[in-house]
Design a protein around this motif. Structure first.
Motif, PDB file in Angstrom:
ATOM      1  N   TYR B 314       0.846  -1.196   0.000  1.00  0.00           N
ATOM      2  CA  TYR B 314       0.000   0.000   0.000  1.00  0.00           C
ATOM      3  C   TYR B 314       0.884   1.249   0.000  1.00  0.00           C
ATOM      4  O   TYR B 314       0.628   2.222  -0.724  1.00  0.00           O
ATOM      5  CB  TYR B 314      -0.920  -0.076   1.217  1.00  0.00           C
ATOM      6  CG  TYR B 314      -1.603   1.204   1.626  1.00  0.00           C
ATOM      7  CD1 TYR B 314      -2.399   1.919   0.736  1.00  0.00           C
ATOM      8  CD2 TYR B 314      -1.472   1.677   2.931  1.00  0.00           C
ATOM      9  CE1 TYR B 314      -3.031   3.077   1.132  1.00  0.00           C
ATOM     10  CE2 TYR B 314      -2.109   2.838   3.330  1.00  0.00           C
ATOM     11  CZ  TYR B 314      -2.882   3.543   2.426  1.00  0.00           C
ATOM     12  OH  TYR B 314      -3.501   4.686   2.825  1.00  0.00           O
ATOM     13  N   GLU B 315       1.951   1.212   0.774  1.00  0.00           N
ATOM     14  CA  GLU B 315       2.861   2.361   0.803  1.00  0.00           C
ATOM     15  C   GLU B 315       3.503   2.578  -0.562  1.00  0.00           C
ATOM     16  O   GLU B 315       3.679   3.702  -1.015  1.00  0.00           O
ATOM     17  CB  GLU B 315       3.953   2.160   1.880  1.00  0.00           C
ATOM     18  CG  GLU B 315       3.442   2.295   3.313  1.00  0.00           C
ATOM     19  CD  GLU B 315       2.854   3.673   3.611  1.00  0.00           C
ATOM     20  OE1 GLU B 315       3.335   4.658   3.028  1.00  0.00           O
ATOM     21  OE2 GLU B 315       1.889   3.751   4.402  1.00  0.00           O
ATOM     22  N   ARG B 316       3.854   1.455  -1.205  1.00  0.00           N
ATOM     23  CA  ARG B 316       4.446   1.550  -2.545  1.00  0.00           C
ATOM     24  C   ARG B 316       3.461   2.151  -3.536  1.00  0.00           C
ATOM     25  O   ARG B 316       3.816   2.937  -4.407  1.00  0.00           O
ATOM     26  CB  ARG B 316       4.844   0.158  -3.043  1.00  0.00           C
ATOM     27  CG  ARG B 316       6.324  -0.127  -2.921  1.00  0.00           C
ATOM     28  CD  ARG B 316       6.611  -1.544  -3.390  1.00  0.00           C
ATOM     29  NE  ARG B 316       6.437  -1.724  -4.817  1.00  0.00           N
ATOM     30  CZ  ARG B 316       6.108  -2.885  -5.382  1.00  0.00           C
ATOM     31  NH1 ARG B 316       5.918  -3.960  -4.641  1.00  0.00           N
ATOM     32  NH2 ARG B 316       5.991  -2.990  -6.681  1.00  0.00           N
ATOM     33  N   ALA B 317       2.200   1.733  -3.420  1.00  0.00           N
ATOM     34  CA  ALA B 317       1.168   2.237  -4.335  1.00  0.00           C
ATOM     35  C   ALA B 317       1.103   3.759  -4.238  1.00  0.00           C
ATOM     36  O   ALA B 317       0.924   4.457  -5.232  1.00  0.00           O
ATOM     37  CB  ALA B 317      -0.179   1.624  -3.997  1.00  0.00           C
ATOM     38  N   LYS B 318       1.263   4.266  -3.013  1.00  0.00           N
ATOM     39  CA  LYS B 318       1.179   5.718  -2.828  1.00  0.00           C
ATOM     40  C   LYS B 318       2.469   6.395  -3.308  1.00  0.00           C
ATOM     41  O   LYS B 318       2.438   7.339  -4.080  1.00  0.00           O
ATOM     42  CB  LYS B 318       0.942   6.042  -1.347  1.00  0.00           C
ATOM     43  CG  LYS B 318      -0.469   5.732  -0.901  1.00  0.00           C
ATOM     44  CD  LYS B 318      -0.780   6.369   0.449  1.00  0.00           C
ATOM     45  CE  LYS B 318       0.001   5.701   1.558  1.00  0.00           C
ATOM     46  NZ  LYS B 318      -0.380   6.181   2.892  1.00  0.00           N
ATOM     47  N   SER B 319       3.607   5.866  -2.831  1.00  0.00           N
ATOM     48  CA  SER B 319       4.849   6.595  -3.085  1.00  0.00           C
ATOM     49  C   SER B 319       5.423   6.331  -4.476  1.00  0.00           C
ATOM     50  O   SER B 319       5.814   7.258  -5.175  1.00  0.00           O
ATOM     51  CB  SER B 319       5.881   6.269  -2.006  1.00  0.00           C
ATOM     52  OG  SER B 319       6.155   4.883  -2.030  1.00  0.00           O
ATOM     53  N   GLU B 320       5.443   5.051  -4.890  1.00  0.00           N
ATOM     54  CA  GLU B 320       6.072   4.759  -6.185  1.00  0.00           C
ATOM     55  C   GLU B 320       5.119   4.951  -7.354  1.00  0.00           C
ATOM     56  O   GLU B 320       5.515   5.384  -8.426  1.00  0.00           O
ATOM     57  CB  GLU B 320       6.577   3.306  -6.210  1.00  0.00           C
ATOM     58  CG  GLU B 320       7.941   3.129  -5.615  1.00  0.00           C
ATOM     59  CD  GLU B 320       8.340   1.666  -5.613  1.00  0.00           C
ATOM     60  OE1 GLU B 320       8.099   0.981  -6.625  1.00  0.00           O
ATOM     61  OE2 GLU B 320       8.867   1.211  -4.578  1.00  0.00           O
ATOM     62  N   TYR B 321       3.866   4.572  -7.144  1.00  0.00           N
ATOM     63  CA  TYR B 321       2.931   4.615  -8.261  1.00  0.00           C
ATOM     64  C   TYR B 321       2.109   5.906  -8.291  1.00  0.00           C
ATOM     65  O   TYR B 321       1.381   6.170  -9.234  1.00  0.00           O
ATOM     66  CB  TYR B 321       1.992   3.408  -8.204  1.00  0.00           C
ATOM     67  CG  TYR B 321       2.660   2.120  -8.602  1.00  0.00           C
ATOM     68  CD1 TYR B 321       2.435   1.555  -9.859  1.00  0.00           C
ATOM     69  CD2 TYR B 321       3.517   1.452  -7.738  1.00  0.00           C
ATOM     70  CE1 TYR B 321       3.044   0.366 -10.239  1.00  0.00           C
ATOM     71  CE2 TYR B 321       4.142   0.262  -8.107  1.00  0.00           C
ATOM     72  CZ  TYR B 321       3.897  -0.268  -9.358  1.00  0.00           C
ATOM     73  OH  TYR B 321       4.499  -1.441  -9.726  1.00  0.00           O
ATOM     74  N   GLY B 322       2.196   6.675  -7.222  1.00  0.00           N
ATOM     75  CA  GLY B 322       1.470   7.939  -7.195  1.00  0.00           C
ATOM     76  C   GLY B 322      -0.039   7.777  -7.212  1.00  0.00           C
ATOM     77  O   GLY B 322      -0.754   8.607  -7.780  1.00  0.00           O
ATOM     78  N   ILE B 323      -0.531   6.702  -6.613  1.00  0.00           N
ATOM     79  CA  ILE B 323      -1.983   6.525  -6.554  1.00  0.00           C
ATOM     80  C   ILE B 323      -2.522   7.379  -5.409  1.00  0.00           C
ATOM     81  O   ILE B 323      -1.954   7.407  -4.318  1.00  0.00           O
ATOM     82  CB  ILE B 323      -2.334   5.035  -6.361  1.00  0.00           C
ATOM     83  CG1 ILE B 323      -1.884   4.257  -7.607  1.00  0.00           C
ATOM     84  CG2 ILE B 323      -3.819   4.844  -6.110  1.00  0.00           C
ATOM     85  CD1 ILE B 323      -1.858   2.775  -7.435  1.00  0.00           C
ATOM     86  N   GLU B 324      -3.611   8.078  -5.694  1.00  0.00           N
ATOM     87  CA  GLU B 324      -4.138   9.021  -4.707  1.00  0.00           C
ATOM     88  C   GLU B 324      -5.285   8.369  -3.927  1.00  0.00           C
ATOM     89  O   GLU B 324      -6.193   7.765  -4.519  1.00  0.00           O
ATOM     90  CB  GLU B 324      -4.656  10.255  -5.453  1.00  0.00           C
ATOM     91  CG  GLU B 324      -5.146  11.347  -4.550  1.00  0.00           C
ATOM     92  CD  GLU B 324      -5.808  12.481  -5.332  1.00  0.00           C
ATOM     93  OE1 GLU B 324      -5.981  13.550  -4.753  1.00  0.00           O
ATOM     94  OE2 GLU B 324      -6.151  12.285  -6.521  1.00  0.00           O
TER      95      GLU B 324
END
Lengths: 140, 1010
Positions: B314-324
């Motif tokens: 989930y952290e990766r989704a936010k930080s690496e993928y830029g999912i809001e």
């Protein structure tokens, strides 16, 4: 003279890419009949000598197919294949082969279309590249 | 209606529902030597698994690791191949009679109208079928005919006619060359006998139409997550590229709406569906990988990635993928007429409305029980819970309300794949214990002795199968036969029609005798299709099955070069030449076997370890249970009540009694592990007891070394006696502590030692514990005000209902961010907590007579143990599994398993399931008299080996060792899986692999090049 038809030798792993190639058949994906498949248990079992011999004997291209990263049925065989090819490419260049004649591709058992597309694209690329120069040597 | 005889008996098992849980149960019981009937109501087995292309948290597939005997194909195919499993697809249970231990089940086999044995999948019928309807697979985005293949890899691999839409025009019958279609096929009734029944009914996705306000069914670009999953699968029509449904344009800005049919009593769904946060995050990540520049926004209430390694994902989704991710409530979804874009109005946490436009909206639909489940459950006398899922006792998670009927997977409630795999295994363990002792395993087929083939000059017979005329459409068989005649050592060539059918198999058998053939080449379909009948035929006549070679001229030639008959024939000729070349060089393989040491070693005597020991012992194996303390119980000793209301102390007493009284379990107290050796086929572990050393030999190892509560380092813990942890509070509540009666205000702080830098994972159980203790505290002291300061409330599954209850009872939940942590102050001897309340937009100060810290879970220090047993730890110190998705409890090395808190943070219920499951995986291994080696083993030509040890480093299974005396490499046959990686590593050619040796591969390569 008819159009140059490349000959590709493919080493496919038992679990993923070979099965993906079968799926391409089951779903009737059409691709050029340029490819000759050699079935191995793992992409990590593709010795560099197989690739070199294929090219020296006149194959226009070599395709190595393995499981996606993380999906190797033998844990890390695909990573070994990837590293091996990275080194081999340097040697190929030194020997005067274009490194682009060798392609490593991750194709899973459910990616029949990707297999067909890969062969199609590789065949077209090789057509542009022209025949393997080694072939002329043998025919001379 | 035809009536068959009863098949199966008290020793066999019937698994109903062939999804992930059902397949896992079936594979394990089959490996344990049970006869298993695997029934599925649909025309193909597999459940929801074939829809999934990539899974979280690895974003790979990995489901092939599920088989108890890796390496393996996907479980669907493995179930199809397994000798002890009989598939009953397209069948329904009509009646269950008898009682646990002796069931008689009447089933109805629905007519397929296509004979799977004769169908060659030429698809001529599909072309002529005039009926087109929505394809169920993938949520109806694609079309299919009335005669169809459920999905490309479907098992059984055959077409089926859907009687609801078929018009019986008969066109398909005329088009079918092999005559496989029979429109007058009738349903058949059959009776199955079984000692145990295992249920894997699974779930159904929530019907998005029920939440009409989101516009599904009305607005074209509103999709369900099931449809989106299909859209981004590489096998979808767009090869996984996400396009808008209305106009096929590239998606650029999409929104996910979470909790559609979850946490929503208004549509009868008061539970949390547990996995939607994760699957939606995965879909968003994959979609972003496929279409660069894609913008993804989530509208959600709480994000709940509470499985192992999910928080990082989930952290990766936010930080690496830029999912809001926007914490909000949806106010409305409207379609814009011209663009068909969607306009979402939403209410943010701070009470402000905002609006945004998206080109597509995906509804993350939740889990509901299967539609017809009430009838089925009623017929079996099965109790369902309030939500309509299977009712089970908290401490017997695999046991239904009916004796002898077991359950696993999503039929117990929403869960992810790892839990489903664990529970499928757990149900298998419970069933195996119930059925034990293994009275009669299915009679192993006896085969005649094999002749001494292999030494003499090859005499090769080539059989070219035209697959019911199908291959003749693109290949010239005449040319192939002509060409094959020129190949060396080929003494017989023959054309056959359907080599997989008994008629042709008999013919091949006859020819082997007539011509004294010692090598066979089958040119036709893929070896995956024909290997099973061919090998069966060969074994039946004493012909070594490894002397059969396959030239794949169907899937990899005729089917894919339909319009180029000349070139296709030329290629087929090369493929046959290569196969003949291989056939000339292959040797017969007689698989060796290693005696199994029928004893399990369990390390750790907590709830998981004790459960695993009991299940193993009940299956009939000796168990050595190693405990470092003086008594059994582990963390269970300090657990006094659960959220669901069970009593852990009675579980503790029950387990200890059973372990102590079981004659096959030998507990060792105050014992340490000091050494471990791997032998061919078994393990040898050295232990240190208070009275000396001892060596134990065992065939399986289960690590259940437990975990502990993190000791908080903040919020005045240890400095003020009023600051305690949840476990301390639990004990105080249990002991009816006087001090608690005085409490007027209690504050709980969540995520202490979880989801932070030191422990970057979610501890899964703390939200549940907080709700549990808050409710108990309220119960004992009505006037107490309880505040819970949380980051996300992760009361997943049915725990959600308790969260709901807690809010109803006036417990106040206030959210905080990691950046704005609560602050604890001591003023005039009084504790107070100040926290920024996002709903009010300001700081609030809460008096705290007690401050309770929800401290996370961490594993015990396993570094030494991991080194001794040669297993890996993940960065958080938990044991690392072979595959997080489908082999969640297995180590990469054969025969080592994990369960309980040393694997991941778990509730007691989960630890019991894991204990059961690891015992099932271990039992599948120990059940055999001997472990059969793999066919294509590596070997060492000692003369050439220089003892460099490269092959030892390369082997992923630790199957290689260096003999220090001889300075030569050795292979441990029982561990070798036959990947051939060591063959490449060897620079001298000393390392070789049976029937894949270098000389052979090079010869085939020669044949491949014109």
């Amino acid at each position: 003279m008819s159009e140059f038809e490349p000959r590709i030798v493919a080493f496919l792993c038992h679990w993923c890419t070979y099965t993906g190639a079968d799926l391409a058949g089951t779903t009737r994906q059409q691709y050029p009949p340029s490819i000759r498949v050699i079935h191995l248990m793992c992409s990590g079992a593709v010795d560099s000598i197989y690739v070199l011999k294929a090219l020296i004997d006149g194959a226009d291209g070599v395709l190595i197919g393995g499981c996606h990263p993380g999906d190797c049925h033998y844990q890390t065989g695909n990573y070994k294949a990837r590293r091996r090819l990275a080194i081999l490419k340097g040697i190929l260049n030194q020997m005067g082969f274009t490194e682009d004649r060798v392609l490593l591709k991750w194709i899973s058992a459910s990616e029949g279309k990707l297999f067909a597309d890969t062969v199609t694209k590789m065949t077209n690329d090789l057509k542009k590249m022209g025949p393997n120069p080694m072939k002329q040597l043998w025919n001379a | 209606m035809a009536q068959g005889k009863m098949r199966g008996d008290k020793s066999s098992a019937l698994v109903i529902g062939a999804g992930i849980a059902g397949m896992q149960s079936a594979l394990l019981l089959a490996e344990m030597g049970r006869k298993v009937f695997l029934l599925e109501q649909g025309p193909a087995i597999g459940g929801y698994f074939p829809l999934l292309d990539k899974t979280f948290p690895t974003n790979s597939c990995g489901v092939c690791f599920m088989s108890p005997t890796p390496p393996a194909f996907c479980p669907i195919y493995e179930c199809h191949l397994h000798d002890n499993i009989e598939l009953l697809p397209y069948s329904e249970v009509k009646k269950v009679e008898g009682t646990g231990g002796d069931f008689r089940v009447s089933i109805v086999r629905k007519p397929r109208f296509v004979d799977p044995k004769r169908c060659t999948l030429c698809e001529a019928c599909i072309k002529v079928c005039p009926v087109e309807v929505e394809r169920e697979f993938g949520g109806g985005l694609e079309k299919r005919k009335a005669i169809y293949l459920p999905y490309p890899q479907a098992i059984p691999h055959s077409l089926v006619i859907d009687p609801r839409t078929c018009t019986r025009c008969g066109e398909c019958v005329k088009a079918c060359a092999p005559g496989a279609i029979d429109l007058d096929m009738k349903e058949e009734e059959e009776e199955i006998g079984a000692g145990a029944i295992l249920l894997g009914f699974g779930f159904e996705p929530f019907l998005a139409q029920k939440k009409g306000e989101y516009g599904f069914g009305r607005y074209e670009n509103v999709l369900t997550s099931v449809q989106f999953e299909r859209l981004i699968s590489t096998s979808s029509p767009t090869q996984g590229f996400p396009v808008r449904v209305s106009d096929g344009k590239k998606m650029e800005k999409i929104a996910f709406i979470q909790c559609v049919g979850s946490r929503d009593p208004s549509c009868g769904q008061d539970h949390c569906s547990t996995i939607c946060c994760m699957y939606a995050t995965k879909q968003a990540m994959i979609a972003k990988e496929r279409a660069s520049g894609l913008n993804v926004t989530f509208f959600y209430m709480d994000i709940r990635p509470m499985g192992k390694d999910y928080e990082r994902y989930y952290e990766r989704a936010k930080s690496e993928y830029g999912i809001e991710y926007i914490r909000s409530a949806i106010s409305s979804v409207k379609e814009l007429q011209q663009t068909k874009n969607l306009f979402i109005t939403y209410l943010k946490e701070d009470g402000i409305f905002e609006e945004r436009e998206f080109d597509s909206v995906i509804l993350s639909v939740g889990f509901t029980p299967p539609q017809n489940i009430k009838d089925i459950a009623g017929g079996m006398g099965l109790l369902l819970n309030q939500q309509g899922f299977c009712q089970t006792d908290e401490f017997h998670p695999a046991q239904t309300s009916v004796e002898g009927i077991f359950v696993g997977g999503a039929f117990r409630g929403p869960r992810d794949i790892p839990e489903t795999v664990v529970e499928g295994s757990s149900a298998a363990a419970a069933a195996a214990s119930f059925l034990a002792p293994n009275a009669s395993s299915p009679s192993r087929k006896e085969y005649p002795m094999e002749g001494a083939l292999g030494e003499e000059i090859p005499k090769i017979g080539v059989f070219i199968c035209h697959c019911g005329e199908e291959l003749k459409k693109s290949l010239s068989l005449f040319d192939l036969i002509l060409g094959t005649k020129l190949l060396r050592e080929v003494v017989h060539i023959e054309e056959v029609g359907l080599a997989c059918l008994p008629e042709d198999l008999d013919l091949i058998k006859k020819r082997i005798g007539e011509h004294g053939l010692n090598r066979i080449v089958i040119a036709g379909c893929s070896h995956r299709e024909i290997r099973k009948p061919m090998e069966e035929m060969a074994k039946g006549m004493g012909f070594n099955p490894y002397l059969i070679e396959y030239a794949n001229i169907r899937e990899q030639c005729a089917f894919v070069h339909r319009d180029l008959p000349e070139l296709a024939t030329e290629k087929a000729m090369v493929l046959i030449r290569m196969a003949v070349e291989r056939a000339r060089r292959i040797q017969p393989i007689r698989k060796g076997s290693q005696k199994v040491e029928k004893r399990g070693l369990v390390v750790g005597g907590g709830v998981a370890g004790m459960t695993a020991s009991l299940r193993l012992a009940e299956q009939g194996y000796e168990v050595c249970l190693i405990e470092k303390e003086r008594e059994l119980g582990g963390n269970l000793r300090d657990s006094f009540y659960t959220l669901r209301g069970s009593n852990p102390q009675s579980l503790l007493q029950d387990l200890i009694q059973k372990v102590k009284n079981h004659p096959s379990i030998r507990p060792y107290f105050e014992t340490e592990i000091i050494g471990f050796e791997k032998r061919n086929g078994h393990y040898k572990t050295k232990i240190l007891r208070p009275d000396g050393e001892e060596s134990l030999e065992h065939g399986a190892l289960i690590l259940a070394t437990g975990g502990r509560e993190v000791v908080p380092k903040e919020y005045l813990y240890g400095k003020d006696p009023r600051v305690i942890t949840q476990r301390q509070l639990e004990k105080m509540i249990h002991l009816k502590d006087e001090g608690l009666k005085e409490v007027r205000s209690a504050v709980m702080i969540q995520c202490v030692g979880s989801r932070d830098e030191e422990h970057p994972y979610c501890s899964r159980i703390c939200c549940g514990h907080a709700v549990k203790n808050a409710l108990k505290l309220k119960e004992q002291n009505h006037s107490a005000q309880v505040y819970v300061l949380y980051r996300d409330v992760r009361t997943y599954g049915f725990y959600e209902t308790y969260y709901h209850e807690a809010r109803g009872k006036g417990i106040v939940f206030i959210r905080y961010d990691l950046e704005k942590k609560p602050e604890v102050a001591l003023e005039n001897g009084r504790l107070s907590v100040s926290v920024f309340d996002p709903a009010m937009g300001s700081r609030v100060s809460l008096p705290a007579d007690r401050l309770i810290l929800s401290a996370g879970v961490e594993p015990n220090d396993n570094r030494d143990l991991a080194k001794i047993f040669d297993v890996d730890l993940n960065p958080d110190g938990f044991f690392m599994e072979a595959n997080p998705k489908s082999a969640p409890l297995d180590s990469v090395d054969r025969g080592k398993f994990f369960c309980g808190l040393c694997h991941s943070p778990n509730f007691i219920e989960d630890s019991i399931s894991q204990g059961n499951a690891s015992a099932a995986r271990a039992g599948a291994l120990l059940s055999k008299e001997a472990v059969e080696e793999k066919a294509y083993l590596a070997n060492v030509i000692k003369r050439l080996c220089c003892g460099c040890g490269l092959c030892v480093t390369v082997c992923p299974y630790g199957a290689r060792a260096l003999n220090e005396e001889e300075v030569k490499a050795e292979v441990m046959e029982s561990l070798c899986q036959g990947c051939g990686n060591c063959v490449v590593a060897c620079r001298n050619g000393a390392s070789q692999q049976r029937n894949f040796d270098k000389a052979l591969n090079l010869a085939v390569l020669d044949a491949a090049i014109d």
